[in-house]
Scaffold this motif. Structure first.
Motif, PDB file in Angstrom:
ATOM      1  N   VAL A 152       0.821  -1.226   0.000  1.00 45.67           N
ATOM      2  CA  VAL A 152       0.000   0.000   0.000  1.00 45.67           C
ATOM      3  C   VAL A 152       0.852   1.271   0.000  1.00 45.67           C
ATOM      4  O   VAL A 152       2.016   1.245   0.390  1.00 45.67           O
ATOM      5  N   PRO A 153       0.253   2.394  -0.440  1.00 39.95           N
ATOM      6  CA  PRO A 153       0.966   3.674  -0.505  1.00 39.95           C
ATOM      7  C   PRO A 153       0.775   4.524   0.757  1.00 39.95           C
ATOM      8  O   PRO A 153       0.254   4.040   1.760  1.00 39.95           O
ATOM      9  N   TRP A 154       1.131   5.812   0.652  1.00 37.75           N
ATOM     10  CA  TRP A 154       1.168   6.677   1.829  1.00 37.75           C
ATOM     11  C   TRP A 154       0.015   7.663   1.911  1.00 37.75           C
ATOM     12  O   TRP A 154      -0.097   8.403   2.874  1.00 37.75           O
ATOM     13  N   ASN A 155      -0.828   7.755   0.886  1.00 32.09           N
ATOM     14  CA  ASN A 155      -1.765   8.885   0.888  1.00 32.09           C
ATOM     15  C   ASN A 155      -2.975   8.689   1.800  1.00 32.09           C
ATOM     16  O   ASN A 155      -3.473   9.650   2.376  1.00 32.09           O
ATOM     17  N   LYS A 178       2.753  -4.989   3.502  1.00 42.00           N
ATOM     18  CA  LYS A 178       3.861  -4.036   3.457  1.00 42.00           C
ATOM     19  C   LYS A 178       3.305  -2.622   3.356  1.00 42.00           C
ATOM     20  O   LYS A 178       2.810  -2.196   2.307  1.00 42.00           O
ATOM     21  N   GLU A 181       6.871   2.892   3.209  1.00 41.62           N
ATOM     22  CA  GLU A 181       8.004   3.248   4.080  1.00 41.62           C
ATOM     23  C   GLU A 181       7.904   4.699   4.548  1.00 41.62           C
ATOM     24  O   GLU A 181       8.535   5.104   5.511  1.00 41.62           O
ATOM     25  N   GLY A 215       8.861  -5.036  -0.928  1.00 45.36           N
ATOM     26  CA  GLY A 215       7.800  -5.177  -1.939  1.00 45.36           C
ATOM     27  C   GLY A 215       8.206  -6.106  -3.074  1.00 45.36           C
ATOM     28  O   GLY A 215       7.408  -6.945  -3.514  1.00 45.36           O
ATOM     29  N   PHE A 229      -2.146  -4.632  -4.843  1.00 41.65           N
ATOM     30  CA  PHE A 229      -1.235  -3.480  -4.808  1.00 41.65           C
ATOM     31  C   PHE A 229      -1.999  -2.186  -5.034  1.00 41.65           C
ATOM     32  O   PHE A 229      -2.839  -2.103  -5.935  1.00 41.65           O
ATOM     33  N   GLY A 231      -0.837   1.864  -5.631  1.00 42.59           N
ATOM     34  CA  GLY A 231       0.309   2.767  -5.754  1.00 42.59           C
ATOM     35  C   GLY A 231       0.401   3.314  -7.166  1.00 42.59           C
ATOM     36  O   GLY A 231      -0.599   3.415  -7.874  1.00 42.59           O
ATOM     37  N   SER A 232       1.629   3.642  -7.558  1.00 42.66           N
ATOM     38  CA  SER A 232       1.828   4.302  -8.853  1.00 42.66           C
ATOM     39  C   SER A 232       1.783   3.288  -9.993  1.00 42.66           C
ATOM     40  O   SER A 232       2.025   2.093  -9.794  1.00 42.66           O
ATOM     41  N   GLN A 238       5.853  -3.076 -12.469  1.00 41.85           N
ATOM     42  CA  GLN A 238       6.916  -3.962 -11.954  1.00 41.85           C
ATOM     43  C   GLN A 238       6.324  -5.112 -11.139  1.00 41.85           C
ATOM     44  O   GLN A 238       6.764  -6.259 -11.241  1.00 41.85           O
ATOM     45  N   LEU A 254      -4.295   2.040  -9.207  1.00 44.32           N
ATOM     46  CA  LEU A 254      -3.176   2.881  -9.634  1.00 44.32           C
ATOM     47  C   LEU A 254      -3.593   4.348  -9.732  1.00 44.32           C
ATOM     48  O   LEU A 254      -4.402   4.817  -8.946  1.00 44.32           O
ATOM     49  N   CYS A 287      -5.759   9.542  -5.520  1.00 44.39           N
ATOM     50  CA  CYS A 287      -5.871   8.932  -6.858  1.00 44.39           C
ATOM     51  C   CYS A 287      -7.158   9.415  -7.506  1.00 44.39           C
ATOM     52  O   CYS A 287      -7.264   9.485  -8.712  1.00 44.39           O
ATOM     53  N   GLU A 386      -0.915  12.602 -13.809  1.00 41.72           N
ATOM     54  CA  GLU A 386      -1.390  12.721 -12.430  1.00 41.72           C
ATOM     55  C   GLU A 386      -0.431  13.650 -11.671  1.00 41.72           C
ATOM     56  O   GLU A 386       0.782  13.451 -11.708  1.00 41.72           O
ATOM     57  N   TRP A 452     -14.844   0.049  -5.624  1.00 38.03           N
ATOM     58  CA  TRP A 452     -13.797   1.041  -5.844  1.00 38.03           C
ATOM     59  C   TRP A 452     -12.844   0.513  -6.904  1.00 38.03           C
ATOM     60  O   TRP A 452     -12.336  -0.612  -6.790  1.00 38.03           O
TER      61      TRP A 452
HETATM   62  P1  NAD Z   1       4.452   3.931  -5.112  1.00 35.46           P
HETATM   63  O1  NAD Z   1       4.048   3.132  -6.300  1.00 35.46           O
HETATM   64  O2  NAD Z   1       5.738   4.641  -5.148  1.00 35.46           O
HETATM   65  O3  NAD Z   1       4.506   2.986  -3.821  1.00 35.46           O
HETATM   66  C1  NAD Z   1       3.412   2.182  -3.438  1.00 35.46           C
HETATM   67  C2  NAD Z   1       3.933   1.018  -2.618  1.00 35.46           C
HETATM   68  O4  NAD Z   1       4.725   0.176  -3.451  1.00 35.46           O
HETATM   69  C3  NAD Z   1       4.833   1.431  -1.448  1.00 35.46           C
HETATM   70  O5  NAD Z   1       4.579   0.605  -0.344  1.00 35.46           O
HETATM   71  C4  NAD Z   1       6.229   1.174  -2.011  1.00 35.46           C
HETATM   72  O6  NAD Z   1       7.210   0.934  -1.022  1.00 35.46           O
HETATM   73  C5  NAD Z   1       5.985  -0.070  -2.834  1.00 35.46           C
HETATM   74  N1  NAD Z   1       6.991  -0.330  -3.871  1.00 35.46           N
HETATM   75  C6  NAD Z   1       7.865   0.547  -4.441  1.00 35.46           C
HETATM   76  N2  NAD Z   1       8.638  -0.090  -5.349  1.00 35.46           N
HETATM   77  C7  NAD Z   1       8.249  -1.385  -5.364  1.00 35.46           C
HETATM   78  C8  NAD Z   1       8.653  -2.544  -6.111  1.00 35.46           C
HETATM   79  N3  NAD Z   1       9.627  -2.476  -7.019  1.00 35.46           N
HETATM   80  N4  NAD Z   1       8.012  -3.716  -5.881  1.00 35.46           N
HETATM   81  C9  NAD Z   1       7.006  -3.799  -4.983  1.00 35.46           C
HETATM   82  N5  NAD Z   1       6.605  -2.747  -4.240  1.00 35.46           N
HETATM   83  C10 NAD Z   1       7.200  -1.541  -4.431  1.00 35.46           C
HETATM   84  O7  NAD Z   1       3.227   4.915  -4.831  1.00 35.46           O
HETATM   85  P2  NAD Z   1       3.143   6.058  -3.722  1.00 35.46           P
HETATM   86  O8  NAD Z   1       3.979   7.202  -4.167  1.00 35.46           O
HETATM   87  O9  NAD Z   1       3.344   5.471  -2.379  1.00 35.46           O
HETATM   88  O10 NAD Z   1       1.572   6.445  -3.835  1.00 35.46           O
HETATM   89  C11 NAD Z   1       1.078   7.309  -4.789  1.00 35.46           C
HETATM   90  C12 NAD Z   1       0.434   6.574  -5.944  1.00 35.46           C
HETATM   91  O11 NAD Z   1      -0.583   5.679  -5.464  1.00 35.46           O
HETATM   92  C13 NAD Z   1      -0.297   7.500  -6.892  1.00 35.46           C
HETATM   93  O12 NAD Z   1       0.014   7.170  -8.235  1.00 35.46           O
HETATM   94  C14 NAD Z   1      -1.780   7.226  -6.626  1.00 35.46           C
HETATM   95  O13 NAD Z   1      -2.637   7.504  -7.693  1.00 35.46           O
HETATM   96  C15 NAD Z   1      -1.759   5.794  -6.248  1.00 35.46           C
HETATM   97  N6  NAD Z   1      -2.969   5.462  -5.461  1.00 35.46           N
HETATM   98  C16 NAD Z   1      -4.007   4.820  -6.070  1.00 35.46           C
HETATM   99  C17 NAD Z   1      -5.163   4.524  -5.369  1.00 35.46           C
HETATM  100  C18 NAD Z   1      -6.332   3.829  -6.028  1.00 35.46           C
HETATM  101  O14 NAD Z   1      -7.211   3.369  -5.316  1.00 35.46           O
HETATM  102  N7  NAD Z   1      -6.384   3.736  -7.352  1.00 35.46           N
HETATM  103  C19 NAD Z   1      -5.267   4.888  -4.016  1.00 35.46           C
HETATM  104  C20 NAD Z   1      -4.193   5.537  -3.423  1.00 35.46           C
HETATM  105  C21 NAD Z   1      -3.045   5.825  -4.161  1.00 35.46           C
END
Ligand code: NAD
Length: 482
Positions: A152-155, A178, A181, A215, A229, A231-232, A238, A254, A287, A386, A452
């Protein structure tokens, strides 16, 4: 509230331990070090997966009622720890305390909702399936898919976790989580609550750490049946690539580049409030941010004037200030990224209506003014990518058709908002938008009952609702000769 100097960042098989990776946790409103978390590495992931794999045989055979009871205890634990969780969420993420309260309430509602779905599973298990032959009888089972990795991410720390963790446990899966960080503190507290809930050891494990240290090995390990997952997009790709090697299930949440459409018959005050909420809640780090605001020609001048006044009136302040409306961005890297988008937007010829920099009264912390642009070129990064910060791009449209085309012209398709005085026209527009969730004349309300996720490159699969539970289940048909 103060913190120990270092926190154990690894919870495996019911035991806390310190990993070898030291994560510095910053308060984004002050830039001061809050604490250090001793996160894990590949070795911790390996141990966590061994514990989860060992616990699966027993946990996957519990009844839905037993799992529901534990989920309800987690919900009560979160309720009892509400103040502390809010404090951690605001201190670590920079969001206003009232927003942290919304997050904690969402977590409680999510655990309660999936407790109900877990309880309901017992009655639907082994349901008969009608066949076109009397020589055979069939029944359907919904079984947990196995050990799952949640990243999961940080937002919205805790919220993104709850949307995965509650259905995974409800289904009967064992979990390795996870957290980001950047914001591990809310999840560490949630893990402490889960540790007191009566969940058998090994069912829930947590390894704090970076993407590469934790991760990546979690996404590759053959013992993991599924990765969920959020995140971005870059990291989502990846994760999917690593998961492909052992044909894991993958759910992805994403990025987004969503639109708010202000139709010609819209209530202007409502439109301004919804545009402000869709752009500046959580300092725009959503997001689901409706960062493209599309306004009917007839209203555009008046709307822009009122939106500027609203944006300039927003009180940007420390998350614990009682008057705060918008807090800090999460860290230096995100702050620089958003400033970079603003600079590139200006270079591309976009017109700055208000904001664009640091509020004069806040010399420290990752604070940014609510920012509004107009005349944004359609091929600029500001319009297409974004931003993940408090930045809105306003554009006029001449017809409903043009508005829909502008909104749909994106690689993303997470959400959209429509503001209109005509219910059937609003419904027609909502139906034409390529988005997983559309709000009409409503703020971005989210219910655990509703799905969602989005279209195109925003998502793979859906979270929440029954779809969130199905994401952690396998379907088994048993057919016997009569
Ligand atoms: P990020 O992709 O950088 O990180 C997300 C998670 O992935 C973190 O825990 C990070 O440590 C982990 N990670 C990083 N590299 C990795 C790898 N190589 N393998 C496995 N895990 C890895 O995203 P962020 O900056 O923490 O969050 C912002 C992003 O999240 C934005 O793009 C946002 O749109 C997205 N987001 C989407 C939603 C949704 O529901 N669609 C909700 C919240 C955030």
């Amino acid at each position: 509230m103060s913190f120990p100097i270092t926190l154990d960042g690894v919870y495996i098989d019911g035991q806390w331990s310190a990993g070898s990776e030291h994560l510095r946790v910053i308060n984004p409103a002050t830039e001061a070090l809050l604490t250090t978390v001793n996160g894990g590495d590949e070795g911790a992931v390996d141990r966590a997966l061994s514990a989860a794999t060992a616990a699966f045989a027993q946990w996957s055979n519990t009844s839905g009622a037993e799992r529901g009871a534990i989920l309800r205890r987690i919900a009560s634990g979160v309720q009892a720890g509400r103040e502390r969780l809010m404090y951690l969420q605001s201190s670590n993420n920079g969001k206003p305390l009232f927003e942290a309260g919304i997050d904690v309430d969402d977590v409680i509602a999510t655990f309660e909702y999936y407790a109900g779905l877990a309880e309901a599973l017992d009655a639907s298990q082994d349901s008969p399936l009608e066949l076109p032959s009397e020589a055979f009888a069939a029944r359907v089972r919904r079984e947990p898919c196995g050990v799952v990795g949640l990243i999961v991410p940080w937002n919205f720390p805790m919220v993104t976790t709850a949307w995965k963790l509650a259905p995974a446990l409800a289904a009967g899966c064992c979990v390795v989580l996870k957290p980001s960080e950047v914001t591990p503190l809310p999840e560490l507290e949630l893990a402490a609550i889960i540790a007191r809930s009566g969940l058998p050891n090994g069912v829930f494990n947590l390894v704090c750490g970076t993407g590469l240290a934790v991760g990546a090995p979690l996404s590759s390990d053959p013992r993991v049946a599924k990765i969920s997952f959020t995140g971005s997009n870059a990291v989502g790709v990846q994760v999917m690539q690593r998961a492909a090697e052992t044909i894991k299930g993958v759910s992805l949440e994403l990025g987004g580049k969503s639109s708010l459409l202000v139709m010609a018959d819209a209530d202007l005050d409502l439109a301004v409030e919804l545009a402000s909420g869709g752009g500046f809640f959580n300092a725009g780090q959503m997001c689901s941010a409706t960062s493209r605001v599309l306004v009917a020609d007839a209203l555009a001048d008046e709307f822009l004037q009122r939106l500027k006044a609203r944006a300039e009136s927003i009180r940007v302040a420390d998350p614990f200030d009682p008057e705060v409306e918008m807090g800090a961005l999460v860290n230096q890297a995100q702050y620089q990224r958003v400033l970079g988008h603003i600079d590139r937007g200006l270079s591309a010829g976009a017109r700055l209506v208000c904001g664009g920099g640091r509020p004069a009264d806040l010399p420290r912390g990752y604070f940014l003014q609510p920012t509004v642009f107009t005349d944004v070129p359609l091929d600029s990064a500001l319009w297409c990518e974004e931003i993940f910060g408090p930045v809105l791009c306003v554009r006029r449209f001449a017809s409903e058709q043009e508005a829909i085309a502008l909104a749909n012209d994106s690689q993303f398709g997470l959400v959209a908002s429509v503001v209109s005085g005509d219910a059937s026209a609003a419904q027609r527009v909502a139906n034409a938008l390529q988005a997983g969730l559309v709000w009409i004349n409503a703020p971005q309300v989210i219910f655990p009952q509703a799905a969602w996720g989005g279209y195109k490159q925003s998502s793979l699969g859906r979270e929440l609702g029954p779809w969130g539970l199905q994401a952690f289940q396998e379907i088994k048909h048993v057919i016997r000769a009569v």
